[in-house]
Design an enzyme around this catalytic site. Structure first.
Site, PDB file in Angstrom:
ATOM      1  N   TRP A   4       0.809  -1.222   0.000  1.00  0.00           N
ATOM      2  CA  TRP A   4       0.000   0.000   0.000  1.00  0.00           C
ATOM      3  C   TRP A   4       0.842   1.271   0.000  1.00  0.00           C
ATOM      4  O   TRP A   4       1.834   1.361   0.733  1.00  0.00           O
ATOM      5  CB  TRP A   4      -0.870  -0.010   1.253  1.00  0.00           C
ATOM      6  CG  TRP A   4      -1.489   1.307   1.598  1.00  0.00           C
ATOM      7  CD1 TRP A   4      -0.948   2.291   2.371  1.00  0.00           C
ATOM      8  CD2 TRP A   4      -2.777   1.771   1.195  1.00  0.00           C
ATOM      9  NE1 TRP A   4      -1.816   3.348   2.467  1.00  0.00           N
ATOM     10  CE2 TRP A   4      -2.949   3.050   1.763  1.00  0.00           C
ATOM     11  CE3 TRP A   4      -3.808   1.229   0.418  1.00  0.00           C
ATOM     12  CZ2 TRP A   4      -4.115   3.798   1.581  1.00  0.00           C
ATOM     13  CZ3 TRP A   4      -4.963   1.976   0.244  1.00  0.00           C
ATOM     14  CH2 TRP A   4      -5.102   3.238   0.820  1.00  0.00           C
TER      15      TRP A   4
ATOM     16  N   ARG B 116       0.018  16.429  13.252  1.00  0.00           N
ATOM     17  CA  ARG B 116       0.816  15.564  12.361  1.00  0.00           C
ATOM     18  C   ARG B 116       1.275  16.258  11.074  1.00  0.00           C
ATOM     19  O   ARG B 116       0.831  17.321  10.725  1.00  0.00           O
ATOM     20  CB  ARG B 116       0.017  14.311  12.006  1.00  0.00           C
ATOM     21  CG  ARG B 116      -1.318  14.558  11.318  1.00  0.00           C
ATOM     22  CD  ARG B 116      -2.021  13.232  11.046  1.00  0.00           C
ATOM     23  NE  ARG B 116      -3.356  13.435  10.515  1.00  0.00           N
ATOM     24  CZ  ARG B 116      -4.457  13.572  11.279  1.00  0.00           C
ATOM     25  NH1 ARG B 116      -4.377  13.530  12.597  1.00  0.00           N
ATOM     26  NH2 ARG B 116      -5.629  13.772  10.706  1.00  0.00           N
ATOM     27  N   ASP B 117       2.147  15.539  10.384  1.00  0.00           N
ATOM     28  CA  ASP B 117       2.615  15.838   9.026  1.00  0.00           C
ATOM     29  C   ASP B 117       3.539  17.065   8.955  1.00  0.00           C
ATOM     30  O   ASP B 117       3.263  18.042   8.253  1.00  0.00           O
ATOM     31  CB  ASP B 117       1.417  16.026   8.075  1.00  0.00           C
ATOM     32  CG  ASP B 117       0.404  14.880   8.180  1.00  0.00           C
ATOM     33  OD1 ASP B 117       0.812  13.786   8.576  1.00  0.00           O
ATOM     34  OD2 ASP B 117      -0.784  15.096   7.868  1.00  0.00           O
TER      35      ASP B 117
ATOM     36  N   ASP C  60       0.303   9.082   1.156  1.00  0.00           N
ATOM     37  CA  ASP C  60       0.981  10.376   0.952  1.00  0.00           C
ATOM     38  C   ASP C  60       2.455  10.320   0.517  1.00  0.00           C
ATOM     39  O   ASP C  60       3.236   9.566   1.084  1.00  0.00           O
ATOM     40  CB  ASP C  60       1.009  11.178   2.252  1.00  0.00           C
ATOM     41  CG  ASP C  60      -0.282  11.138   3.002  1.00  0.00           C
ATOM     42  OD1 ASP C  60      -1.276  10.623   2.486  1.00  0.00           O
ATOM     43  OD2 ASP C  60      -0.293  11.627   4.149  1.00  0.00           O
TER      44      ASP C  60
ATOM     45  N   GLN D 135       4.113   7.054   2.457  1.00  0.00           N
ATOM     46  CA  GLN D 135       3.403   6.255   3.444  1.00  0.00           C
ATOM     47  C   GLN D 135       3.180   4.873   2.859  1.00  0.00           C
ATOM     48  O   GLN D 135       2.668   4.733   1.727  1.00  0.00           O
ATOM     49  CB  GLN D 135       2.061   6.923   3.785  1.00  0.00           C
ATOM     50  CG  GLN D 135       2.214   8.208   4.571  1.00  0.00           C
ATOM     51  CD  GLN D 135       2.625   7.924   6.012  1.00  0.00           C
ATOM     52  OE1 GLN D 135       1.811   7.549   6.840  1.00  0.00           O
ATOM     53  NE2 GLN D 135       3.905   8.094   6.305  1.00  0.00           N
TER      54      GLN D 135
HETATM   55  C1  FRU Z   1      -3.132  11.934   5.023  1.00  0.00           C
HETATM   56  C2  FRU Z   1      -2.808  11.176   6.303  1.00  0.00           C
HETATM   57  C3  FRU Z   1      -1.817  11.973   7.117  1.00  0.00           C
HETATM   58  C4  FRU Z   1      -1.145  10.929   7.935  1.00  0.00           C
HETATM   59  C5  FRU Z   1      -1.086   9.778   6.973  1.00  0.00           C
HETATM   60  C6  FRU Z   1      -1.173   8.427   7.608  1.00  0.00           C
HETATM   61  O1  FRU Z   1      -3.477  11.147   3.947  1.00  0.00           O
HETATM   62  O2  FRU Z   1      -3.978  10.903   7.009  1.00  0.00           O
HETATM   63  O3  FRU Z   1      -2.414  13.007   7.877  1.00  0.00           O
HETATM   64  O4  FRU Z   1       0.118  11.336   8.353  1.00  0.00           O
HETATM   65  O5  FRU Z   1      -2.136   9.943   6.046  1.00  0.00           O
HETATM   66  O6  FRU Z   1      -0.893   7.405   6.710  1.00  0.00           O
END
Ligand code: FRU
Length: 496
Positions: A36, A167-168, A39, A55
């Site tokens: 999978w 996050r992020d 992001d 991700q």
């Molecule tokens: C966005 C998100 C981010 C998070 C990630 C987790 O698509 O939800 O906010 O860091 O995916 O996989």
């Protein structure tokens, strides 16, 4: 020292590489190596190459324990996979290494900044998620997590900000050598905000300000922020969850938002001038940018959306791919996007038609293909009597096709994958209002790859992106006009 969890992920990747060798894959879009992808993370230029992390759940083609996959490229089109960079293997990120970014340190090492996730089981058996910001330092292949992680935690949050939605991080280095990071956060009003922190060394961080507040205007939580200067403006990109439509500008669910304005040094906030969607199609989310050595600001996004994931029910060993990297600009308070110019090096077999006057159905010799770069320029064949509708169907085989249609009297450009062979009741169409198109004049460039189409409208003022999963031999292209259309076509095959 790599953990057993990371070693296992890397071993799994190598075994699966062989099993995936015969799978149909996109030609010049980066797909999940195995399992999978969501992001893009750590999109950067380091040691003479572009790096892109993402991700990643290597074990299933579904979201799961988040790792960071890693790929490198010289031209942003030919990608080479490197071993997974991060695994959820420490106390502070044991339930996921969520999205983040990368920066080069003065000593030549690369620093990855990401969100560490920990789930705590509650007495009622539900999980509560805690998110903090962590760093890992490496050489472009192996990354060591910092022993004092997290570097930004609950104690560094402004009043009212949630410890569950934090996050992020998107990090960058200022000209004076200090660092800044913007992070998505949820304040007490339940919507989103973007926090700004500063650091002398990328390890010790200080809260500076709330850079921008949603105030429940554009969706709720704001994910995956990016903040930069471009063409004399400051730009905030973010991906809001739970949006509501505003006319044709935003759509329901997970969307994208671009705020254009200027950064006020005194208040350390973004003063907004204008806002818009980033992409008006179906599959586009969590975009991130880098500054290329030649000064170009290049954006890439996950070519998928949380709301239409049922399309994933294909039982393939991989799912998810990135969009084409796009060069972006700001003009007249609008975001402009264009495929990276490197794409033109893949063009082969030019086919051109000028002033094709037609009504009804039309096919043109030489105009077909699966991986193609096609520019369509339309104008009325009869200026007194503007055509009612134009459509181009592509990835066509029998009754199956995907279509772009345009109705001048509405100014609406529509993407429709209803007949692309999907067997799921998900979203298949999306419309976009094209300003000043009532005279029937419009030009759009379509980039087709194995499973996707990206449409760049006029000079890039709007884009529509969608995936479709159809057989490799569906290569038909045909046109339709209700009324008299005059059309120019320029078409190339794209070969890697
Ligand atoms: C966005 C998100 C981010 C998070 C990630 C987790 O698509 O939800 O906010 O860091 O995916 O996989």
């Amino acid at each position: 020292m790599n953990s057993n969890i990371l070693i296992e992920a890397r071993r799994h990747e190598e075994i699966m590489d062989q099993m995936l060798a015969d799978e149909p894959r996109p030609a010049f879009h980066l797909p999940a190596r195995v399992g999978w992808m969501n992001d893009p993370n750590g999109f950067s230029y380091y040691k003479g190459q572009y790096h892109l992390f993402y991700q990643y759940n290597p074990y299933r083609a579904q979201w799961g324990p988040m790792h960071w996959a890693h790929a490198v490229s010289d031209d942003l089109l030919h990608w080479h996979c490197l071993p997974a960079a991060l695994a959820p293997d420490t106390l502070i990120d044991r339930d996921g290494c969520f999205s983040g970014s990368a920066v080069e340190l003065p000593d030549g090492r690369q620093l990855l900044m990401y969100t560490g996730v920990v789930n705590e089981r509650q007495p009622d058996n539900t999980n509560v998620e805690y998110q903090t910001q962590c760093v890992a330092i490496g050489d472009g292949i192996n990354y060591e997590k910092y022993e004092h992680n997290p570097v930004i935690s609950a104690a560094d949050l402004p009043e009212g900000a949630s410890v569950h939605d934090f996050r992020d991080p998107k990090i960058w280095r200022e000209p004076d050598g200090t660092y800044r990071v913007v992070i998505g956060s949820r304040p007490a009003d339940g919507s989103g905000q973007i926090l700004l922190y500063s650091s002398p060394d990328a390890f010790h961080w200080k809260f500076e300000s709330i850079l921008a507040k949603n105030r429940n205007r554009y969706g709720l939580m704001w994910e995956c922020p990016d903040f930069f200067e471009l063409d004399g403006k400051h730009v905030l990109l973010t991906s809001p969850q739970d949006m509501l439509p505003e006319g044709f500008e935003y759509h329901n669910g997970n969307g994208t938002l671009c705020i254009i304005g200027h950064y006020d040094e005194k208040t350390k906030t973004l003063v907004e001038d204008a806002n818009q969607s980033v992409d008006y199609g179906i599959d586009f989310y969590a975009m991130q940018t880098l500054l290329a050595p030649d000064g170009r600001r290049i954006m890439i996004a996950w070519m998928q959306n949380w709301d239409s994931l049922a399309i994933a029910a294909r039982h393939t060993p991989w799912f998810g791919e990135m969009t084409l990297p796009r060069e972006i600009h700001i003009k007249n308070n609008r975001l402009y996007q264009w495929p990276i110019r490197e794409l033109e090096t893949l063009r082969r077999n030019k086919v051109e038609y000028h002033d094709v006057d037609f009504t009804g159905d039309l096919t043109l010799p030489g105009v077909r293909g699966v991986k193609a770069d096609i520019t369509v320029a339309l104008r009325p064949g009869d200026a007194e009597n503007i055509y009612k509708k134009f459509a181009v169907r592509f990835r066509q085989k029998g009754a199956q096709h995907t279509a772009i249609s345009f109705r001048p009297y509405e100014g609406i450009l529509k993407i429709d994958r209803k007949f692309s062979g999907t067997r799921r009741a998900i979203l298949h169409q999306r419309r976009c209002l094209v300003p000043n198109s009532g005279n029937g004049e419009i030009t759009f460039r379509m980039i087709l790859d194995q499973f996707s189409v990206e449409v760049f409208v006029n000079d890039g003022t709007q884009t529509l992106t969608a995936t479709m999963y159809i057989d490799s031999d569906a290569d038909g292209i045909s046109f339709f006009a209700d009324g008299q259309v005059r059309m120019d076509i320029e078409k190339y095959d794209l070969e890697v």
